[in-house]
Design a protein around this motif. Structure first.
Motif, PDB file in Angstrom:
ATOM      1  N   VAL A  66       0.863  -1.176   0.000  1.00 35.16           N
ATOM      2  CA  VAL A  66       0.000   0.000   0.000  1.00 35.16           C
ATOM      3  C   VAL A  66       0.900   1.227   0.000  1.00 35.16           C
ATOM      4  O   VAL A  66       1.873   1.293   0.741  1.00 35.16           O
ATOM      5  N   SER A  67       0.575   2.200  -0.858  1.00 33.77           N
ATOM      6  CA  SER A  67       1.364   3.420  -0.960  1.00 33.77           C
ATOM      7  C   SER A  67       0.409   4.607  -1.057  1.00 33.77           C
ATOM      8  O   SER A  67      -0.512   4.586  -1.871  1.00 33.77           O
ATOM      9  N   VAL A  68       0.643   5.639  -0.230  1.00 33.07           N
ATOM     10  CA  VAL A  68      -0.266   6.791  -0.173  1.00 33.07           C
ATOM     11  C   VAL A  68       0.530   8.089  -0.306  1.00 33.07           C
ATOM     12  O   VAL A  68       1.558   8.257   0.344  1.00 33.07           O
ATOM     13  N   THR A  69       0.055   8.987  -1.166  1.00 32.42           N
ATOM     14  CA  THR A  69       0.583  10.347  -1.210  1.00 32.42           C
ATOM     15  C   THR A  69      -0.534  11.270  -0.752  1.00 32.42           C
ATOM     16  O   THR A  69      -1.715  10.992  -0.972  1.00 32.42           O
ATOM     17  N   LYS A  70      -0.140  12.365  -0.099  1.00 28.97           N
ATOM     18  CA  LYS A  70      -1.150  13.324   0.341  1.00 28.97           C
ATOM     19  C   LYS A  70      -0.562  14.722   0.278  1.00 28.97           C
ATOM     20  O   LYS A  70       0.650  14.910   0.376  1.00 28.97           O
TER      21      LYS A  70
END
Length: 126
Positions: A66-70
């Protein structure tokens, strides 16, 4: 009658063993998410001009990652029109192919909330 019951139980137990041996544990595919907010609170009656360009790529057969950018872009104050530009290049690598042998594309989620709030008090500022 006793022989039919024994034969029926043996058939059932054999099928049960085949079902247990033939399965492998489930493993989720990869997930990429980009979550952002762009807001403007000012004395400008025009909404902000915005871009939000998100490019997501993931290697084939990815599983278990899982990879998240914000990101948040904000402006408070002023009377001139506002411009907000956001560019994201999101790359995800790693993970091995799904052990079940069923590989599906990475799940990609993109969300960008925007808000424009007119503040009359800013209009009176020099």
């Amino acid at each position: 009658m006793k022989h039919l019951l024994t034969l029926g139980l043996l058939s059932f137990l054999t099928l049960e063993n085949i079902a247990v041996v033939g399965t492998s544990p489930a493993q989720a595919q990869c997930v990429q998410a980009d979550i952002s907010m762009q807001y403007n609170i000012s004395g400008s009656k025009e909404p902000a001009r915005r871009t939000n360009s998100v490019d997501m790529q993931s290697n084939e057969g990815c599983s278990g990652n899982v990879s998240v950018t914000k990101g948040v872009q904000g402006n408070v104050g002023g009377t001139e029109p506002v411009e907000q530009n956001r560019t994201v290049r999101h790359r995800q690598q790693g993970g091995k192919g799904n052990p079940s042998g069923v590989n599906v594309p990475t799940v990609q989620i993109k969300t960008n909330a925007t808000a424009d709030v007119y503040n009359a008090a800013d209009k009176d500022q020099p």
